[in-house]
Design a protein around this motif. Structure first.
Motif, PDB file in Angstrom:
ATOM      1  N   MET A  14      -0.211  -2.467  18.258  1.00 50.30           N
ATOM      2  CA  MET A  14      -0.375  -2.405  16.811  1.00 50.30           C
ATOM      3  C   MET A  14       0.267  -3.641  16.197  1.00 50.30           C
ATOM      4  SD  MET A  14       1.003   0.473  14.203  1.00 50.30           S
ATOM      5  CE  MET A  14      -0.366   1.497  13.755  1.00 50.30           C
ATOM      6  N   SER A  15      -0.428  -4.254  15.266  1.00 51.40           N
ATOM      7  CA  SER A  15       0.122  -5.442  14.630  1.00 51.40           C
ATOM      8  C   SER A  15       0.033  -5.288  13.123  1.00 51.40           C
ATOM      9  CB  SER A  15      -0.653  -6.681  15.082  1.00 51.40           C
ATOM     10  OG  SER A  15      -1.999  -6.582  14.677  1.00 51.40           O
ATOM     11  N   LYS A  16       0.745  -6.154  12.408  1.00 47.83           N
ATOM     12  CA  LYS A  16       0.729  -6.118  10.952  1.00 47.83           C
ATOM     13  C   LYS A  16      -0.505  -6.827  10.434  1.00 47.83           C
ATOM     14  CE  LYS A  16       5.466  -5.921   9.383  1.00 47.83           C
ATOM     15  NZ  LYS A  16       6.556  -6.661   8.793  1.00 47.83           N
ATOM     16  N   CYS A  74      -7.138   0.819   9.623  1.00 52.16           N
ATOM     17  CA  CYS A  74      -6.213   1.956   9.581  1.00 52.16           C
ATOM     18  C   CYS A  74      -5.461   2.172  10.893  1.00 52.16           C
ATOM     19  CB  CYS A  74      -6.926   3.224   9.135  1.00 52.16           C
ATOM     20  SG  CYS A  74      -8.206   3.766  10.248  1.00 52.16           S
ATOM     21  N   GLU A  76      -3.877  -0.155  12.306  1.00 55.20           N
ATOM     22  CA  GLU A  76      -2.858  -1.199  12.274  1.00 55.20           C
ATOM     23  C   GLU A  76      -1.807  -0.854  11.211  1.00 55.20           C
ATOM     24  OE1 GLU A  76      -3.231  -3.593  14.493  1.00 55.20           O
ATOM     25  OE2 GLU A  76      -5.312  -3.256  14.998  1.00 55.20           O
ATOM     26  N   GLU A  77      -0.709  -1.593  11.221  1.00 52.61           N
ATOM     27  CA  GLU A  77       0.285  -1.474  10.152  1.00 52.61           C
ATOM     28  C   GLU A  77      -0.186  -2.362   9.001  1.00 52.61           C
ATOM     29  OE1 GLU A  77       4.938  -2.536   9.143  1.00 52.61           O
ATOM     30  OE2 GLU A  77       4.238  -2.715  11.199  1.00 52.61           O
ATOM     31  N   VAL A  79       0.074  -3.926   5.259  1.00 60.16           N
ATOM     32  CA  VAL A  79       0.946  -4.241   4.138  1.00 60.16           C
ATOM     33  C   VAL A  79       0.047  -4.819   3.046  1.00 60.16           C
ATOM     34  CG1 VAL A  79       2.936  -5.549   3.325  1.00 60.16           C
ATOM     35  CG2 VAL A  79       2.849  -4.771   5.709  1.00 60.16           C
ATOM     36  N   CYS A 114      -0.987   2.775   3.023  1.00 52.54           N
ATOM     37  CA  CYS A 114      -0.513   1.400   3.210  1.00 52.54           C
ATOM     38  C   CYS A 114       0.845   1.209   2.545  1.00 52.54           C
ATOM     39  CB  CYS A 114      -1.482   0.407   2.573  1.00 52.54           C
ATOM     40  SG  CYS A 114      -3.156   0.493   3.182  1.00 52.54           S
ATOM     41  N   ARG A 115       1.648   0.333   3.118  1.00 53.24           N
ATOM     42  CA  ARG A 115       2.872  -0.100   2.458  1.00 53.24           C
ATOM     43  C   ARG A 115       2.468  -1.055   1.343  1.00 53.24           C
ATOM     44  NH1 ARG A 115       6.591  -3.801   5.567  1.00 53.24           N
ATOM     45  NH2 ARG A 115       7.224  -4.947   3.759  1.00 53.24           N
TER      46      ARG A 115
END
Length: 175
Positions: A14-16, A74, A76-77, A79, A114-115
């Protein structure tokens, strides 16, 4: 509006993913991350008759298109970096449109889990554009810098690349 689908490559981890949202219905969205190819699109919008008594059209966020664009990441992380909208009492229609679009985007980004980070244009511009750039120079500088960073979008029809630069700003800051 139909969004062009772009093929991107994911690493197994998982990546940003950084989603830069240039505010308003005439804004743009840039998506960058270490595991994907950069994506740059116009904010998906639709035009419809105003909901007041006045006979005129308004431009609104196309929530389905916006949601489809973001939800493809979705796994992934995510931001989401949202540029604060213009609020200027002397420009009532522009302010109202920007705030309406911002709120719709905010609700969708929140619903996708999401952040969210809010950013003022001056903050990301200070980091990404040449020192002393101001006024009318901002759009040209945004275009020039992003065309060097993201040459695949050099022919994209929009006066600036703010969405991409907002996303790249967040990636570089590791927000």
């Amino acid at each position: 509006m139909v969004l062009a689908r772009r093929i991107y490559h994911r690493n197994k981890e998982m990546s940003k993913i950084y989603i830069g949202i240039d505010n308003g219905t005439s804004g743009t969205i840039g998506i960058v991350g270490d595991s994907i190819s950069p994506i740059f699109v116009h904010t998906p919008v639709k035009k419809e008759q105003n909901y007041t008594k006045a006979k005129q059209n308004i431009t609104r966020l196309d929530w389905k298109g916006f949601s489809e664009l973001i939800s493809q990441f979705c796994d992934e992380e995510i931001v989401a970096i949202m540029e604060r909208p213009l609020v200027n009492p002397t420009r009532f229609k522009t302010t109202t449109s920007a705030l309406r679009c911002f709120e719709a985007q905010l609700v969708l980004v929140e619903s996708l889990g999401c952040r969210i980070i809010y950013v003022d244009s001056k903050d990301w511009q200070k980091e990404m554009l040449p020192k002393g750039t101001q006024g009318e120079e901002l759009k040209k500088a945004s275009l020039d810098i992003s065309n060097r960073l993201f040459p695949m979008y050099a022919d994209f029809k929009h006066p600036d690349r703010d969405g991409l630069l907002i996303a790249e700003y967040a990636r570089r800051k590791n927000l």
